[in-house]
Design a protein around this motif. Structure first.
Motif, PDB file in Angstrom:
ATOM      1  N   THR A 197       0.820  -1.204   0.000  1.00  0.00           N
ATOM      2  CA  THR A 197       0.000   0.000   0.000  1.00  0.00           C
ATOM      3  C   THR A 197       0.856   1.257   0.000  1.00  0.00           C
ATOM      4  O   THR A 197       2.049   1.219   0.293  1.00  0.00           O
ATOM      5  N   GLU A 198       0.225   2.359  -0.335  1.00  0.00           N
ATOM      6  CA  GLU A 198       0.846   3.669  -0.209  1.00  0.00           C
ATOM      7  C   GLU A 198       0.425   4.249   1.133  1.00  0.00           C
ATOM      8  O   GLU A 198      -0.723   4.097   1.539  1.00  0.00           O
ATOM      9  N   VAL A 226       1.404  10.308  -2.507  1.00  0.00           N
ATOM     10  CA  VAL A 226       0.266   9.710  -1.809  1.00  0.00           C
ATOM     11  C   VAL A 226      -0.861  10.728  -1.658  1.00  0.00           C
ATOM     12  O   VAL A 226      -2.027  10.424  -1.912  1.00  0.00           O
ATOM     13  N   VAL A 227      -0.532  11.950  -1.280  1.00  0.00           N
ATOM     14  CA  VAL A 227      -1.545  12.995  -1.136  1.00  0.00           C
ATOM     15  C   VAL A 227      -2.169  13.297  -2.499  1.00  0.00           C
ATOM     16  O   VAL A 227      -3.395  13.437  -2.615  1.00  0.00           O
ATOM     17  N   HIS A 275      -2.442  11.252  -5.027  1.00  0.00           N
ATOM     18  CA  HIS A 275      -3.285  10.096  -5.333  1.00  0.00           C
ATOM     19  C   HIS A 275      -4.614  10.195  -4.575  1.00  0.00           C
ATOM     20  O   HIS A 275      -5.686   9.930  -5.119  1.00  0.00           O
ATOM     21  N   PHE A 276      -4.546  10.588  -3.323  1.00  0.00           N
ATOM     22  CA  PHE A 276      -5.746  10.748  -2.502  1.00  0.00           C
ATOM     23  C   PHE A 276      -6.665  11.820  -3.087  1.00  0.00           C
ATOM     24  O   PHE A 276      -7.876  11.622  -3.216  1.00  0.00           O
ATOM     25  N   ALA A 303      -8.420  10.696  -6.216  1.00  0.00           N
ATOM     26  CA  ALA A 303      -9.404   9.626  -6.025  1.00  0.00           C
ATOM     27  C   ALA A 303     -10.821  10.180  -5.916  1.00  0.00           C
ATOM     28  O   ALA A 303     -11.786   9.425  -5.936  1.00  0.00           O
ATOM     29  N   HIS A 360     -12.309  11.264  -3.454  1.00  0.00           N
ATOM     30  CA  HIS A 360     -12.939  10.810  -2.214  1.00  0.00           C
ATOM     31  C   HIS A 360     -13.640  12.008  -1.591  1.00  0.00           C
ATOM     32  O   HIS A 360     -13.079  13.109  -1.555  1.00  0.00           O
ATOM     33  N   ALA A 412     -11.646  14.051   0.783  1.00  0.00           N
ATOM     34  CA  ALA A 412     -10.425  14.683   0.291  1.00  0.00           C
ATOM     35  C   ALA A 412     -10.629  16.171   0.039  1.00  0.00           C
ATOM     36  O   ALA A 412      -9.885  16.998   0.552  1.00  0.00           O
ATOM     37  N   TYR A 417      -9.193  19.257   2.310  1.00  0.00           N
ATOM     38  CA  TYR A 417      -8.292  20.186   1.641  1.00  0.00           C
ATOM     39  C   TYR A 417      -8.803  21.615   1.785  1.00  0.00           C
ATOM     40  O   TYR A 417      -8.040  22.536   2.072  1.00  0.00           O
TER      41      TYR A 417
END
Length: 90
Positions: A33-34, A57-58, A60-61, A64, A66, A69, A73
Motif C-alpha cells: 500500500t501507499e 500519496v496525497v 493520489h488521494f 481519487a 474521495h 479529500a 483540503y
C-alpha cells in the motif's frame, strides 16, 4: 523545571514518531500500500512520512475524488488563509 519536562516530552514524541513511521513502512511493504503521515508539532511544524513519498500519496488521494479529500483540503486552505490574515494584522 519546565525546560526539563519539554525536553523529556520531545524525546518521547521523537520515539513515538519513529515507531509510528516504522509501523507505517512495514504496513506499506507487507500490504503493498501507499502510506502518508503528516504530523503537526505543537509549534505548527509539519513532520512528514510517506511511502513511496508524501506528495505522491496525497496527490493520489486528491485524485481519487474521495468525498473527504476535497472537504479536508478546503478546511486546510481556509485555516492557512486565516493564519495569513492574522499575521497581517500584527
Amino acid at each position: 523545571m519546565e525546560r526539563k519536562n519539554s525536553s523529556v516530552e520531545g524525546i518521547k514524541m521523537s520515539k513515538m514518531q519513529k515507531s509510528l513511521f516504522k509501523k507505517a513502512n512495514e504496513l506499506s511493504i507487507l500490504c503493498g500500500t501507499e502510506v502518508a503521515i503528516i504530523i503537526f508539532s505543537i509549534g505548527g511544524q509539519p513532520v512528514l512520512f510517506g511511502k513511496p513519498d508524501v506528495e505522491s500519496v496525497v496527490y493520489h488521494f486528491m485524485e481519487a475524488k474521495h468525498p473527504a479529500a476535497l472537504r479536508n483540503y478546503m478546511k486546510m486552505k481556509k485555516k492557512e488563509e486565516e493564519k495569513k490574515g492574522e499575521r497581517k494584522i500584527y
